[in-house]
Design a protein around this motif. Structure first.
Motif, PDB file in Angstrom:
ATOM      1  N   ALA A 141       0.836  -1.202   0.000  1.00  0.00           N
ATOM      2  CA  ALA A 141       0.000   0.000   0.000  1.00  0.00           C
ATOM      3  C   ALA A 141       0.869   1.249   0.000  1.00  0.00           C
ATOM      4  CB  ALA A 141      -0.913   0.001   1.222  1.00  0.00           C
ATOM      5  N   GLY A 142       0.530   2.191  -0.853  1.00  0.00           N
ATOM      6  CA  GLY A 142       1.250   3.441  -0.927  1.00  0.00           C
ATOM      7  C   GLY A 142       2.396   3.460  -1.911  1.00  0.00           C
ATOM      8  N   ALA A 146       1.298  -0.509  -6.124  1.00  0.00           N
ATOM      9  CA  ALA A 146       0.385  -1.204  -5.213  1.00  0.00           C
ATOM     10  C   ALA A 146      -0.743  -1.840  -6.022  1.00  0.00           C
ATOM     11  CB  ALA A 146      -0.191  -0.214  -4.211  1.00  0.00           C
TER      12      ALA A 146
END
Length: 211
Positions: A141-142, A146
């Motif tokens: 995530a990020g 992703a």
């Protein structure tokens, strides 16, 4: 007791997935000296790409009318399933390739799905399986990519949800740091991820050995 180990990397020397799987295996053997490790390396000895279709055709063809390839494909499908059923624990080493599962492991899954002992069944229900999987980049995530890892969720769906195994996943990212100059800024993070994956592999191997 028997550990069945399958490697799907196209590399032998320098394989990141193999390194993680080696740690799991070493911990298994440390806990169970003298026990058996059965092996298959589909990265260097791949399942023929035509065998899935041939095995499907064999299932719909009277034995006397089956071609040699159909017979060979059906026999190999049964052999692959029997290897898994005979093992007390299983270790899969499968890297991410081109944002998806290794074609070698996909061919393995597809052929297994044709075997009567596996088709539509959780044939590994409750069996302990460790999946050692690695990714050259970072997909959390990020990060810019992703959601680009289309391998790990798929493998979990097959091994745990479809086959019914009690699955533990050991993951390592950024394996291309140190090889791809564009990733040089991430050396410290990659080293941390590498160390964490090694520790997770040790823990997973000890848990298998405690069976």
């Amino acid at each position: 007791m028997t550990l069945f180990r399958l490697d799907a990397s196209i590399r032998v020397e320098g394989s990141a997935s193999r390194e993680i799987a080696d740690i799991v295996e070493q911990e298994w053997l440390a806990a169970r000296p003298g026990d058996t490790v059965e092996r298959r390396h589909i990265g260097t000895e791949p399942i023929p790409a035509t065998y899935w279709g041939a095995a499907l055709a064999a299932g719909a063809t009277p034995e006397a009318e089956q071609t040699d390839e159909q017979k060979a494909a059906a026999a190999l499908a049964t052999e692959l399933v029997d290897e898994l059923l005979a093992a007390d624990a299983i270790l899969f080493a499968v890297p991410l390739y081109n944002y998806g599962p290794s074609q070698h492991f996909k061919a393995y899954i597809d052929l297994i799905s044709t075997a009567p002992k596996a088709y539509g069944q959780a044939f590994l229900a409750g069996k302990k399986v460790v999946l050692a999987t690695v990714r050259g980049g970072a997909y959390g995530a990020g990060t810019p990519r992703a959601g680009w890892d289309h391998s790990t969720p798929f493998l979990k769906r097959i091994i745990a949800d479809s086959w019914g195994a009690d699955l533990t996943v050991v993951e390592r990212e950024f394996t291309l740091v140190g090889q791809n100059p564009a990733l040089d800024d991430f050396k410290d993070l990659a080293a941390e991820m590498h160390s964490g994956a090694q520790q997770s592999a040790r823990e997973a191997g000890k848990a298998l050995g405690a069976l």
